[in-house]
Every structure is written in structure tokens, then in C-alpha cells.
Design a protein around this motif. Structure first.
Motif, PDB file in Angstrom:
ATOM      1  N   ALA A 284       0.836  -1.204   0.000  1.00 50.63           N
ATOM      2  CA  ALA A 284       0.000   0.000   0.000  1.00 50.63           C
ATOM      3  C   ALA A 284       0.872   1.256   0.000  1.00 50.63           C
ATOM      4  O   ALA A 284       0.572   2.230  -0.699  1.00 50.63           O
ATOM      5  CB  ALA A 284      -0.937  -0.007   1.201  1.00 50.63           C
ATOM      6  N   ILE A 285       1.960   1.234   0.750  1.00 56.83           N
ATOM      7  CA  ILE A 285       2.867   2.387   0.787  1.00 56.83           C
ATOM      8  C   ILE A 285       3.516   2.588  -0.574  1.00 56.83           C
ATOM      9  O   ILE A 285       3.586   3.710  -1.088  1.00 56.83           O
ATOM     10  CB  ILE A 285       3.923   2.204   1.893  1.00 56.83           C
ATOM     11  N   LYS A 286       3.977   1.510  -1.187  1.00 59.00           N
ATOM     12  CA  LYS A 286       4.598   1.613  -2.512  1.00 59.00           C
ATOM     13  C   LYS A 286       3.604   2.126  -3.542  1.00 59.00           C
ATOM     14  O   LYS A 286       3.933   2.964  -4.381  1.00 59.00           O
ATOM     15  CB  LYS A 286       5.155   0.259  -2.946  1.00 59.00           C
ATOM     16  N   LEU A 287       2.391   1.629  -3.475  1.00 60.26           N
ATOM     17  CA  LEU A 287       1.349   2.056  -4.406  1.00 60.26           C
ATOM     18  C   LEU A 287       1.062   3.542  -4.216  1.00 60.26           C
ATOM     19  O   LEU A 287       0.933   4.289  -5.197  1.00 60.26           O
ATOM     20  CB  LEU A 287       0.076   1.227  -4.187  1.00 60.26           C
ATOM     21  N   THR A 288       0.987   3.980  -2.985  1.00 64.40           N
ATOM     22  CA  THR A 288       0.756   5.402  -2.699  1.00 64.40           C
ATOM     23  C   THR A 288       1.899   6.248  -3.245  1.00 64.40           C
ATOM     24  O   THR A 288       1.673   7.316  -3.826  1.00 64.40           O
ATOM     25  CB  THR A 288       0.624   5.629  -1.175  1.00 64.40           C
ATOM     26  N   MET A 289       3.133   5.776  -3.095  1.00 64.55           N
ATOM     27  CA  MET A 289       4.284   6.507  -3.611  1.00 64.55           C
ATOM     28  C   MET A 289       4.228   6.605  -5.129  1.00 64.55           C
ATOM     29  O   MET A 289       4.538   7.654  -5.700  1.00 64.55           O
ATOM     30  CB  MET A 289       5.582   5.842  -3.158  1.00 64.55           C
ATOM     31  N   ILE A 290       3.821   5.546  -5.786  1.00 63.44           N
ATOM     32  CA  ILE A 290       3.718   5.543  -7.249  1.00 63.44           C
ATOM     33  C   ILE A 290       2.663   6.551  -7.695  1.00 63.44           C
ATOM     34  O   ILE A 290       2.897   7.362  -8.593  1.00 63.44           O
ATOM     35  CB  ILE A 290       3.398   4.130  -7.779  1.00 63.44           C
ATOM     36  N   PHE A 291       1.486   6.522  -7.069  1.00 61.02           N
ATOM     37  CA  PHE A 291       0.424   7.451  -7.449  1.00 61.02           C
ATOM     38  C   PHE A 291       0.821   8.893  -7.151  1.00 61.02           C
ATOM     39  O   PHE A 291       0.509   9.802  -7.919  1.00 61.02           O
ATOM     40  CB  PHE A 291      -0.898   7.097  -6.768  1.00 61.02           C
ATOM     41  N   THR A 292       1.517   9.116  -6.055  1.00 62.13           N
ATOM     42  CA  THR A 292       1.986  10.459  -5.720  1.00 62.13           C
ATOM     43  C   THR A 292       2.983  10.934  -6.771  1.00 62.13           C
ATOM     44  O   THR A 292       2.924  12.073  -7.232  1.00 62.13           O
ATOM     45  CB  THR A 292       2.647  10.473  -4.326  1.00 62.13           C
ATOM     46  N   HIS A 293       3.886  10.037  -7.173  1.00 65.77           N
ATOM     47  CA  HIS A 293       4.876  10.367  -8.200  1.00 65.77           C
ATOM     48  C   HIS A 293       4.179  10.718  -9.510  1.00 65.77           C
ATOM     49  O   HIS A 293       4.524  11.712 -10.155  1.00 65.77           O
ATOM     50  CB  HIS A 293       5.830   9.181  -8.383  1.00 65.77           C
TER      51      HIS A 293
END
Length: 69
Positions: free
Chosen positions: A9-18
Motif C-alpha cells: 500500500a505504501i509503494k502504491l501510494t508513492m507511485i500514485f503520488t509520483h
């Protein structure tokens, strides 16, 4: 399993933020590029005018060239 899901979930959030940040950067570049192009064009024109001034001014001051008016 809970920790793995949290990391995912953290990685996914980082990807969407990027992706979201890239979208803002692309929008900025769309608006900034024409302004930057105009600045470059103006700088080129300034250099041309400086050369013309430096060529003509001494001739005008010496009387070699006259301006009718």
C-alpha cells in the motif's frame, strides 16, 4: 501478511503520488515553454541589436554616416 500488504500500500501510494507530481510538472512545462522560448528569442534579438549599435554608433559620432530627418 499484514506487513506485506502495508508495504504494498505504501509503494502504491508513492507511485500514485509520483504520477500526480509528474502531471503537475507536465502542466507547468506546457505553460512555461512558450515563455522560455520568448526569453531565448529576446536574448538573440538583444545580441543582434548590440552588434548593430556597436557598428553604427562610432560611424554616426564620427560623421561617416548621417541620418536624414
Amino acid at each position: 501478511m499484514g506487513v506485506e500488504f502495508l508495504l504494498f500500500a505504501i509503494k502504491l501510494t508513492m507511485i500514485f503520488t509520483h504520477i500526480h507530481i509528474l502531471s503537475y510538472i507536465e502542466k507547468f512545462e506546457i505553460h512555461a515553454k512558450p515563455l522560455n522560448d520568448k526569453v531565448i528569442e529576446n536574448c538573440i534579438q538583444i545580441k543582434l541589436l548590440e552588434v548593430m549599435r556597436d557598428t553604427l554608433l562610432p560611424k554616426l559620432m564620427s560623421g561617416e554616416v548621417r541620418v536624414e530627418g
